[in-house]
Scaffold this motif. Structure first.
Motif, PDB file in Angstrom:
ATOM      1  N   UNK A   1       1.270   1.819   6.840  1.00  0.00           N
ATOM      2  CA  UNK A   1       0.375   2.668   5.747  1.00  0.00           C
ATOM      3  C   UNK A   1       1.266   3.856   5.093  1.00  0.00           C
ATOM      4  N   UNK A   2       2.147   4.200   6.049  1.00  0.00           N
ATOM      5  CA  UNK A   2       3.405   5.141   5.365  1.00  0.00           C
ATOM      6  C   UNK A   2       4.186   4.422   4.462  1.00  0.00           C
ATOM      7  N   UNK A   3       4.603   3.287   5.105  1.00  0.00           N
ATOM      8  CA  UNK A   3       5.631   2.530   4.187  1.00  0.00           C
ATOM      9  C   UNK A   3       4.963   2.067   2.691  1.00  0.00           C
TER      10      UNK A   3
ATOM     11  N   UNK B   1      -1.196  11.558   3.776  1.00  0.00           N
ATOM     12  CA  UNK B   1      -1.201  10.331   4.714  1.00  0.00           C
ATOM     13  C   UNK B   1       0.099  10.411   5.599  1.00  0.00           C
ATOM     14  N   UNK B   2       1.376  10.689   5.062  1.00  0.00           N
ATOM     15  CA  UNK B   2       2.695  10.720   5.770  1.00  0.00           C
ATOM     16  C   UNK B   2       2.344  11.676   6.969  1.00  0.00           C
TER      17      UNK B   2
ATOM     18  N   UNK C   1      14.015   4.422   1.326  1.00  0.00           N
ATOM     19  CA  UNK C   1      13.992   2.915   0.897  1.00  0.00           C
ATOM     20  C   UNK C   1      14.214   3.312  -0.800  1.00  0.00           C
TER      21      UNK C   1
ATOM     22  N   UNK D   1       2.295   3.563   1.328  1.00  0.00           N
ATOM     23  CA  UNK D   1       1.936   4.698   0.498  1.00  0.00           C
ATOM     24  C   UNK D   1       3.125   5.056  -0.326  1.00  0.00           C
ATOM     25  N   UNK D   2       4.310   4.932   0.308  1.00  0.00           N
ATOM     26  CA  UNK D   2       5.463   5.414  -0.773  1.00  0.00           C
ATOM     27  C   UNK D   2       6.239   4.486  -1.421  1.00  0.00           C
ATOM     28  N   UNK D   3       6.043   3.210  -1.043  1.00  0.00           N
ATOM     29  CA  UNK D   3       6.619   2.007  -1.646  1.00  0.00           C
ATOM     30  C   UNK D   3       5.728   1.381  -2.366  1.00  0.00           C
ATOM     31  N   UNK D   4       6.047   0.865  -3.721  1.00  0.00           N
ATOM     32  CA  UNK D   4       5.215  -0.058  -4.493  1.00  0.00           C
ATOM     33  C   UNK D   4       5.978  -1.187  -4.836  1.00  0.00           C
TER      34      UNK D   4
ATOM     35  N   UNK E   1       6.193   7.096  -5.764  1.00  0.00           N
ATOM     36  CA  UNK E   1       5.714   6.321  -4.642  1.00  0.00           C
ATOM     37  C   UNK E   1       4.503   7.161  -4.227  1.00  0.00           C
ATOM     38  N   UNK E   2       4.752   8.448  -4.138  1.00  0.00           N
ATOM     39  CA  UNK E   2       3.974   9.670  -3.344  1.00  0.00           C
ATOM     40  C   UNK E   2       3.028   9.949  -4.389  1.00  0.00           C
TER      41      UNK E   2
ATOM     42  N   UNK F   1      -5.447   7.512   1.329  1.00  0.00           N
ATOM     43  CA  UNK F   1      -4.926   6.415   1.087  1.00  0.00           C
ATOM     44  C   UNK F   1      -5.627   5.923  -0.345  1.00  0.00           C
ATOM     45  N   UNK F   2      -6.966   5.895  -0.232  1.00  0.00           N
ATOM     46  CA  UNK F   2      -7.541   5.471  -1.364  1.00  0.00           C
ATOM     47  C   UNK F   2      -7.348   6.486  -2.660  1.00  0.00           C
TER      48      UNK F   2
ATOM     49  N   UNK G   1      -7.431  -1.866   3.061  1.00  0.00           N
ATOM     50  CA  UNK G   1      -7.201  -0.360   2.901  1.00  0.00           C
ATOM     51  C   UNK G   1      -6.787  -0.107   1.331  1.00  0.00           C
ATOM     52  N   UNK G   2      -6.445  -1.176   0.519  1.00  0.00           N
ATOM     53  CA  UNK G   2      -6.084  -0.860  -0.599  1.00  0.00           C
ATOM     54  C   UNK G   2      -4.569  -0.612  -0.806  1.00  0.00           C
ATOM     55  N   UNK G   3      -3.709  -1.046   0.253  1.00  0.00           N
ATOM     56  CA  UNK G   3      -2.384  -0.799   0.360  1.00  0.00           C
ATOM     57  C   UNK G   3      -1.476  -2.266   0.362  1.00  0.00           C
TER      58      UNK G   3
ATOM     59  N   UNK H   1      11.706   5.495   6.149  1.00  0.00           N
ATOM     60  CA  UNK H   1      10.890   4.650   5.448  1.00  0.00           C
ATOM     61  C   UNK H   1      10.166   5.207   4.067  1.00  0.00           C
ATOM     62  N   UNK H   2      10.063   6.502   3.964  1.00  0.00           N
ATOM     63  CA  UNK H   2       9.361   7.100   3.094  1.00  0.00           C
ATOM     64  C   UNK H   2      10.312   7.301   1.936  1.00  0.00           C
TER      65      UNK H   2
END
Ligand SMILES: Nc1ncnc2c1ncn2[C@@H]1O[C@H](COP(=O)(O)OP(=O)(O)OP(=O)(O)O)[C@@H](O)[C@H]1O
Ligand SMILES: [Mg+2]
Lengths: 308, 308, 328
Positions: B156-158, A276-277, A30, B160-163, A37-38, A268-269, B246-248, A26-27
């Protein structure tokens, strides 16, 4: 029972591999640029990019990447924070607090949820039954973070009964409010599930047998009725550990509890996706292990599963 | 009866089978109309629909943005008044207008999420349950793996990496991680339906796989599937809010009930209206869907219809 | 018949349903003498199980309620008996075997535990002694390798073995009255015979009175001393097996007897009673059986006949009982 546990352990391995693979996938697999993203759109920082590329082996073919990452996981390597601290260390430092919070919440939901559920089922249509049905409906509808603010405001600020934030007062005082909020939703489900399951069990034939045997009411309820009724409740409790882990992110953030969740909330913020991961992976692994324990408990409650 | 041909019997049986779900849904509708819970949820959902479909009728979109001059910093954090029914937020925007216009993204996530997860779950569950054997084995392991990654943590993981823009990130999370309950439900009703006598009879009379699946087995899953879809719709609305909190989820300049609550947290103690109005609307919307699901479940429950 | 051990008089049980209260048992009377076997015979829905549960005091209340009548056991009135006293009779003096042995056993407790429970609760035995006593009861009902199977769970046994386990549990304390509610309907024929034999033997050895609920006329003829034929919650005919089977004074009983293959001349079509038994929510006026009865007259739909003696200890509920009796 021993064979049952071994079998469950063996079944755990593919789930562990699959789930960690899924997170990794997923990280990194995709569409889109994982580095963008990271870094959450922060101005490109070549040093950090290099670090991510190295930490997650992004130059290797995908499967090799995953295997290296898995090797890292198994040796306790979860990556590093911006400031160079090991994520595994951060996790180890903060996890006891989260565990304390989650365990308190779990205790609340099990004791109150099952207790009130039994009470509501025994006095069906009574005051406790009606109040708990209405109460659980409200709790289920209100998102947990709203409930958190309301509870924090009323009991922490307005009434001042309990500390609204932090853990300065230690366990249990500082943990009561956040644990209650964290438990609230699950408590509602446990209560409803216990009540419904018990009512269904009451109508089963073996309950009539138990009465025909001349057993006292308490024995019929606790030994014959509840044990059967708890089977779906335990299934729920297993899945619910996930909700506690996820909820901890929100609750620790709002109540300023220095656990893993709060770190996640902050990361996250800040867009610290590596942290996070890493933290989420650790929480998921803990969740999988606890689920295994619940499975074994399930086999203890229901012999039909055990001998399957 | 003895001189009816097998074909005529098949037609007869087919008609009867066709009637089973229709009759059940018809009965359910009859029961629903007499249910108070159903009408409460219907009224609530009517207002939700208004806000989603024609928010412009209820509040001026311009009042939600400083770019259009709708918000004046000088109006910041005013208490509810005749001019600003729900008060104003930190930027001086009208909370009433924000709340009305914040409905659409929240509800859209719920609707899209429910449709997508139900569709994926139905396909996976139907295939696994219908074909059984190794296909079921493989699919069930995959379901187990997805089950091992809790929605909130995985999301959360997804995220964080994906926008992805707007609501699409959260919808993607739901599509990837939210279909497991639907798949499990459809799989179990399919297995049940497959072994029902009328299915066996139809198979013996030469009905093909496609016909069996869509005419004889899928209709059985419609009732419970509908209930699950409605209840998850409510839950997904809350999930959107949680991620946005959470800002996501939705990011500025977009807004939803979740982002409003998130923005309000720092000023909650001095201006509780900024949080309570969106939170209240959010809770009532979730409640409406849960009530609708409950009412539908009750009226679809065949045991209830026998008037036990 | 000697002085009765158990006497049911004018028992009425009704259920609360969506359509209002319905009477499932509607003025049932019968008596059982010590050591004898009384069969309750009747079609499905005639109220046999409800009557049995009323005697045991295990009806679900609500929706069920005993609205009238009396149940006397050893002279003691059971209707309205405080739960605590009732409880000490159940299992100890009154016991009951159920139709479906699998669902009657608790799936999550080992069978041994469920049998031993009788001794632990009623006899206050310790764990070890209760286990020994339970093993004895299991041997008594011929469960092979009882000690090895003590800790097994109900789903690990065959249907016949499960029924034996229930029997072991229920005769554990040598009750005075044993109610067997269709104990063999869920079993295949050879096993049925074994279970009936077992029940008959235990009854002889323990001197227990047996109330056997069944719709199998053959089994009843083999095992029972007396018969009560039930229809729509009432007794239609009552007497010794010989009286009821050979000199029936009731058209309903005659219909039942004629529909049994073995009692009929081979070849011809089996006569069946036309129509269906009434549901408790729509019991016909007058004699409940009249819509299905070949002998029915105006009188039968106008008023209900009483249960009257046609011979000593032979009762029938029919306006034409004498005619039916002499019609042989
Ligand atoms: N819980 C209940 N609610 C409403 N009616 C009931 C209930 N239990 C039983 N009845 C009614 O009471 C009547 C008698 O039922 P009972 O179970 O005693 O029949 P039975 O003679 O034992 O039949 P079977 O041979 O099928 O076991 C039935 O017509 C049934 O509809
Ligand atoms: Mg019965």
């Amino acid at each position: 029972m021993g064979r049952f546990i071994v079998r469950r352990l063996l079944q755990f391995i593919p789930v562990f591999l699959g789930t960690t693979f899924l997170i990794y996938f997923l990280v990194f697999a995709l569409p889109g640029d994982p580095i963008a993203g990271l870094t959450a759109g922060k101005p490109a920082n070549p040093a950090f990019e290099a670090y991510i590329t190295e930490q997650y082996h992004l130059d290797d073919p995908f499967l090799v990447q995953y295997l290296k990452y898995l090797g890292g996981l198994l040796t306790g390597d979860l990556g590093q924070t911006f400031s160079g601290q090991s994520v595994a260390e951060v996790f180890a430092e903060r996890f006891p607090v989260t565990l304390q919070l989650a365990a308190t919440a779990f205790l609340i939901e099990v004791v109150l949820g099952i207790g009130l559920g039994v009470w509501a089922a025994r006095r069906r249509g009574g005051i406790v039954d009606n109040l708990s049905l209405a109460g659980t409906l409200i709790v289920i509808s209100i998102p947990v973070f709203v409930l958190a603010y309301v509870v924090q405001y009323i009991f922490g600020v307005k009434l001042g009964w309990l500390p609204p934030t932090g853990i300065a007062k230690g366990w249990p005082v500082s943990y009561i409010l956040p644990a209650f909020v964290l438990a609230a939703l699950s408590l509602a489900y446990v209560l409803r599930l216990t009540r419904q399951s018990l009512l269904e069990t009451f109508s089963l034939d073996f309950m009539r047998t138990a009465r025909a045997k001349g057993l006292p009411g308490g024995r019929i309820l606790w030994r014959h009725g509840l044990r059967n009724s708890l089977i779906p409740v335990v299934t729920f409790l297993g899945a619910d550990l996930a909700a506690l882990m996820g909820g901890a992110v929100v609750i620790e953030g709002i109540f300023n509890i220095p656990g893993v969740g709060q770190q996640l909330y902050a990361s996250i913020r800040l867009g610290e996706a590596v942290v996070v991961v890493g933290l989420v992976t650790a929480l998921v692994i803990i969740y999988l292990i606890m689920n295994l324990v619940v499975d074994v408990l399930y086999g203890y409650l229901d012999p039909r599963i055990r001998y399957e | 009866m003895s001189d009816t041909t097998p074909d005529a019997e098949l037609v007869l049986a087919g008609e009867e089978i066709g009637d089973v779900p229709r009759g059940l849904l018809g009965d359910a509708w009859y029961d629903l109309r007499r249910s108070v819970v159903f009408w409460i949820s219907a009224v609530l959902l009517f207002f939700v629909a208004l806000m989603v479909l024609v928010p412009g009728l209820l509040a001026d979109i311009e009042l939600t943005s400083s770019l259009t001059g709708g918000c004046q910093l000088s109006d910041s954090l005013q208490a509810p008044s005749a001019e600003h029914w729900f008060g104003t937020d930190r930027q001086g925007c009208d909370v009433y207008a924000l709340t009305i216009h914040g409905a659409r993204p929240s509800v859209m996530v719920g609707v899209l999420g429910a449709v997508i997860t139900t569709a994926i779950g139905a396909v996976v569950g139907l295939v696994a349950g219908f074909y059984g054997g190794w296909i079921d084995g493989v699919l069930s392991r995959i379901v187990d793996i997805f089950y091992g990654l809790p929605l909130l943590l995985g999301g959360i993981v997804m995220l964080s990496a994906l926008s992805l823009p707007g609501i699409w990130g959260v919808v993607a999370v739901l599509a990837v991680l939210g279909w497991v309950p639907a798949a499990r439900l459809v799989r179990s009703t399919t297995i049940e339906g497959r072994s029902q006598e009328y299915t066996l009879a139809a198979r013996a009379l030469g009905a093909g796989n496609g016909r069996l699946m869509f005419r004889h087995i899928l209709p059985n899953a419609i009732g419970p599937g509908l209930v699950l879809a409605v209840i998850s719709l409510g839950a997904f609305v809350a999930v959107e809010a949680t991620f946005s909190f959470l800002g996501l989820g939705i990011r500025p300049p977009g807004f939803s009930w979740g982002t409003m609550i998130s923005d309000a947290q720092s000023v909650f103690f001095q201006a509780p209206w900024t949080l309570l109005f969106p939170a209240g609307f959010l809770s009532l919307t979730v409640l409406a869907f849960i009530l609708l699901g409950d009412a539908a479940r009750d009226s679809l429950d065949p045991r209830r219809q026998q008037g036990a | 018949m000697g002085s009765p051990l158990l006497e049911v008089k004018d028992l009425r049980v009704s259920f609360a349903t969506r359509e209002g209260r319905v009477e499932a048992v509607n003025g049932l009377s019968f008596a059982v003498a010590p050591g004898r076997t009384m069969a309750l015979l009747g079609e499905s829905g005639s109220g046999k199980s409800v009557a049995a549960q009323a005697i045991m005091g295990v009806l679900d209340t609500p929706p069920a309620r005993i609205t009238a009548g009396s149940i006397r056991f050893e002279g003691q009135e059971l209707v309205g008996l405080p739960e605590k006293q009732y409880r000490s009779l159940r299992g100890e003096k009154l016991a009951m075997i159920f139709q479906d042995a699998l669902s009657a056993l608790n799936p999550v407790l080992s069978v041994g535990t469920q049998i031993a429970e009788m001794f632990r609760v009623h006899r206050d035995l310790g764990r070890k002694q209760a286990r020994a006593a339970a093993l004895e009861a299991m041997a008594e009902v011929r469960i092979p390798a009882a000690a090895a199977r003590f800790d097994d769970f109900p789903h690990q046994f065959s249907g016949g073995m499960r029924q034996r386990i229930i029997i072991a549990m229920m005769i554990a304390l040598s009750p005075k009255v044993l109610i067997a509610d269709e104990p063999t309907t869920a079993l295949d024929v050879t096993v049925q015979a074994q279970i009936m034999e077992l029940l008959a033997r235990l009854q002889r050895e323990l001197g227990t009175s047996l109330i056997l609920i069944s719709h199998d006329l053959g089994v009843v003829a083999d095992v029972a001393d007396d018969v009560t034929v039930m229809y729509a919650g009432r007794a239609m005919e009552q007497g010794t097996v010989a009286d009821v089977y050979r000199r029936s004074a009731n058209p309903y009983t005659r219909g039942l007897l004629e529909s049994v293959p073995s009692l009929q001349a081979p070849g011809g079509r089996l006569p069946v009673i036309p129509g269906r038994p009434p549901s408790p929510s729509s019991t016909p006026t007058g004699c409940a059986f009249h819509p299905r009865c070949a002998l029915a007259q105006q009188r039968c739909s106008d008023s209900a006949p009483a249960l009257v003696a046609v011979a000593p200890e032979h009762l029938s509920r029919c306006w034409f009982a004498e005619e039916v009796l002499s019609g042989d």
